[in-house]
Design an enzyme around this catalytic site. Structure first.
Site, short mmCIF file in Angstrom:
data_model
loop_
_atom_site.label_atom_id
_atom_site.label_comp_id
_atom_site.label_asym_id
_atom_site.label_seq_id
_atom_site.Cartn_x
_atom_site.Cartn_y
_atom_site.Cartn_z
N ASP A 9 4.07 12.36 1.60
CA ASP A 9 3.76 10.93 1.55
C ASP A 9 2.25 10.75 1.76
OD1 ASP A 9 5.50 8.03 2.48
OD2 ASP A 9 3.32 8.15 2.43
N MET A 10 1.62 10.12 0.78
CA MET A 10 0.17 9.93 0.86
C MET A 10 -0.18 8.95 1.98
SD MET A 10 -0.70 11.96 -1.48
CE MET A 10 -2.45 11.62 -1.49
N ASP A 105 3.83 6.93 -4.07
CA ASP A 105 3.04 7.87 -3.26
C ASP A 105 3.90 8.84 -2.46
OD1 ASP A 105 3.96 6.38 -1.05
OD2 ASP A 105 2.08 6.75 0.01
N GLU A 106 5.14 9.02 -2.89
CA GLU A 106 6.07 9.74 -2.02
C GLU A 106 7.05 10.55 -2.87
OE1 GLU A 106 9.53 7.92 0.87
OE2 GLU A 106 8.27 6.62 -0.31
P1 TTP Z 1 3.61 3.61 2.02
O1 TTP Z 1 3.68 5.07 1.86
O2 TTP Z 1 4.72 2.91 2.74
O3 TTP Z 1 2.27 3.20 2.79
P2 TTP Z 1 0.83 3.84 2.70
O4 TTP Z 1 0.79 5.06 1.86
O5 TTP Z 1 -0.13 2.77 2.30
O6 TTP Z 1 0.53 4.20 4.21
P3 TTP Z 1 1.17 5.38 5.08
O7 TTP Z 1 2.12 6.13 4.20
O8 TTP Z 1 0.00 6.22 5.50
O9 TTP Z 1 1.84 4.70 6.23
O10 TTP Z 1 3.47 2.90 0.62
C1 TTP Z 1 2.75 3.49 -0.45
C2 TTP Z 1 2.05 2.43 -1.25
O11 TTP Z 1 2.98 1.47 -1.74
C3 TTP Z 1 1.04 1.64 -0.45
O12 TTP Z 1 -0.24 2.26 -0.44
C4 TTP Z 1 1.03 0.32 -1.13
C5 TTP Z 1 2.41 0.16 -1.71
N1 TTP Z 1 3.20 -0.75 -0.89
C6 TTP Z 1 3.26 -2.10 -1.26
O13 TTP Z 1 2.69 -2.49 -2.26
N2 TTP Z 1 3.97 -2.97 -0.46
C7 TTP Z 1 4.61 -2.57 0.69
O14 TTP Z 1 5.22 -3.39 1.38
C8 TTP Z 1 4.55 -1.19 1.05
C9 TTP Z 1 5.24 -0.69 2.30
C10 TTP Z 1 3.84 -0.32 0.25
MG MG Z 2 2.22 6.54 2.05
#
Ligand code: TTP
Ligand code: MG
Length: 386
Positions: A9-10, A105-106
């Site tokens: 997960d990024m 991103d996952e």
């Molecule tokens: P996540 O992996 O949940 O969040 P993140 O990568 O920004 O942060 P981290 O993993 O370090 O906690 O989500 C990946 C991407 O998806 C995020 O960069 C933006 C998008 N996203 C949204 O657009 N709306 C949301 O509610 C969430 C949770 C994520």
């Molecule tokens: Mg992420």
């Protein structure tokens, strides 16, 4: 370990891409979602610097501004994030063919049959992180364990830039202190309902035992208990098991009228169509989603065709016939399109026009090379009404 499941997960994905591409943003609270003065809009994500102020994903922009007035507020640049996402996906395929992309991103990797290439799980995790860093200059958090549930919790445990391996003999100590809220499918409301029964952490659930859990919560109590034991036998599903491909846009300012909606759909189809072809899949059903501004009313309408298709034109004409039956003369906040009923059948093309097929192939190869839609059909531009 009987299975080796990796979750990648990024970190602060959109915000990290922005900071990477603009050094002036590094070390600063960056909020991606909408401009600072936007009346509406939510935070997509924010940099870890912004999280210190309490800013979180899905929070209204106005709330974020009140918490972090000096933050840098940006509009998402989805095309760029999708490009990076595809780059990362390609890296993951170097490690195993069994990759399940869960979101932009996952991803999960099933490394069970590939561990002879790596001395141990920690080294594997480091290698994945290093490859991603070398290629994209971005950090990922990686979790490795015996199933998806534990791998995902592990990747989350030491964010950002984390690497956590949970071996079978560590499962109990890893899970026990974890708040139930962290578990998959347990939102804020379920968590507070569980709290009424004195259940806050995994350890609380384990102490009660399965019979007691089933008595107070029925079937979901039993499932919760199994989850708290760290049991999860879901397989890592590769692309071929994709159930649907979809894309949607929320507008900064409401749109209205057929031609605006059609232009928007044509744009969304560029993404959906190319993903469909890239996955070598065909679909039979097109679904349109429209959310009106008033009352958040959302409608979805589908059309299923006799023959499977993978070309933008068929998707577009199905979309056009669907929107004929939808009232588009009200302020619209969101438009989405998806294709389902996916098959992998390679029957000879049923496309009416072989030239069209060649054209699509050429467009796909150009767009793929540039990593974005540099060439597309004129319908993606909005024509003036009338
Ligand atoms: P996540 O992996 O949940 O969040 P993140 O990568 O920004 O942060 P981290 O993993 O370090 O906690 O989500 C990946 C991407 O998806 C995020 O960069 C933006 C998008 N996203 C949204 O657009 N709306 C949301 O509610 C969430 C949770 C994520
Ligand atoms: Mg992420």
């Amino acid at each position: 370990m009987e299975r080796v499941i990796v979750h990648v997960d990024m970190d602060a994905f959109y915000a990290s891409v922005e900071q990477r591409d603009n050094p002036a943003l590094r070390g600063k609270p960056v909020i991606v979602g909408a401009p600072k003065d936007a009346k509406r809009g939510v935070v997509s994500t924010c940099s870890y610097e912004a999280r210190k102020f309490g800013v979180r994903s899905a929070m209204p922009i106005a709330k974020a501004v009140s918490l972090c007035p000096d933050g840098i507020y940006l509009v998402p640049d989805m095309k760029r994030y999708i490009e990076v996402s595809q780059q990362i996906q390609a890296i993951l395929y170097e490690f195993t063919p069994v990759v399940e992309q869960v979101s932009i991103d996952e991803a999960f990797l099933d490394m069970t049959g590939c561990m002879h290439f790596h001395p141990d799980e920690e080294t594997l995790g480091r290698r994945i992180k290093e490859r991603i860093k070398a290629e994209t200059s971005l950090t990922a958090s990686v979790g490795i364990s015996v199933n998806k549930l534990l791998a995902k919790l592990a990747s989350d445990a030491k964010k950002p830039d984390g690497l956590v391996v949970v071996r079978p003999d560590q499962i109990e100590s890893f899970l026990s202190p974890m708040p139930l809220r962290n578990l998959y499918g347990i939102g804020e409301r379920s968590a507070s309902a569980l709290l009424k029964y004195g259940l806050r952490t995994v350890a609380d659930v384990r102490k009660r035992g399965p019979a007691e859990l089933e008595r107070i919560l029925g079937d979901s109590g039993r499932r919760l208990y199994l989850m708290c034991l760290g049991l999860d036998d879901r397989p890592v599903c590769t692309d071929s098991e994709t159930k649907s491909i979809s894309h949607e846009t929320t507008f900064q300012t409401d749109i209205c009228g057929r031609s605006a909606v059609l232009a928007c759909l044509a744009n969304l189809i560029l993404d959906v169509g190319s993903r469909l072809r890239k996955a070598r899949l065909r679909a039979r059903t097109v679904t349109i989603k429209v959310r009106y501004s008033e009352g958040f009313e959302t409608i979805t309408r589908s059309r299923t065709l006799k023959d499977a298709f993978d070309d933008d034109d068929t998707i577009y004409s199905a979309a056009r016939s669907i929107v004929m039956d939808i009232n588009l003369n009200r302020p619209i906040r969101l438009v989405g399109i998806g294709v389902t009923n996916l098959t992998r059948d390679y029957q000879p093309s049923l496309w009416a026009d072989e030239d069209e097929r060649k054209l699509t192939r050429v467009l796909d190869s150009i767009n793929h090379r540039y990593g974005k839609h540099v060439v597309f059909k004129g319908r993606s531009f909005q024509k003036p009404e009338g």
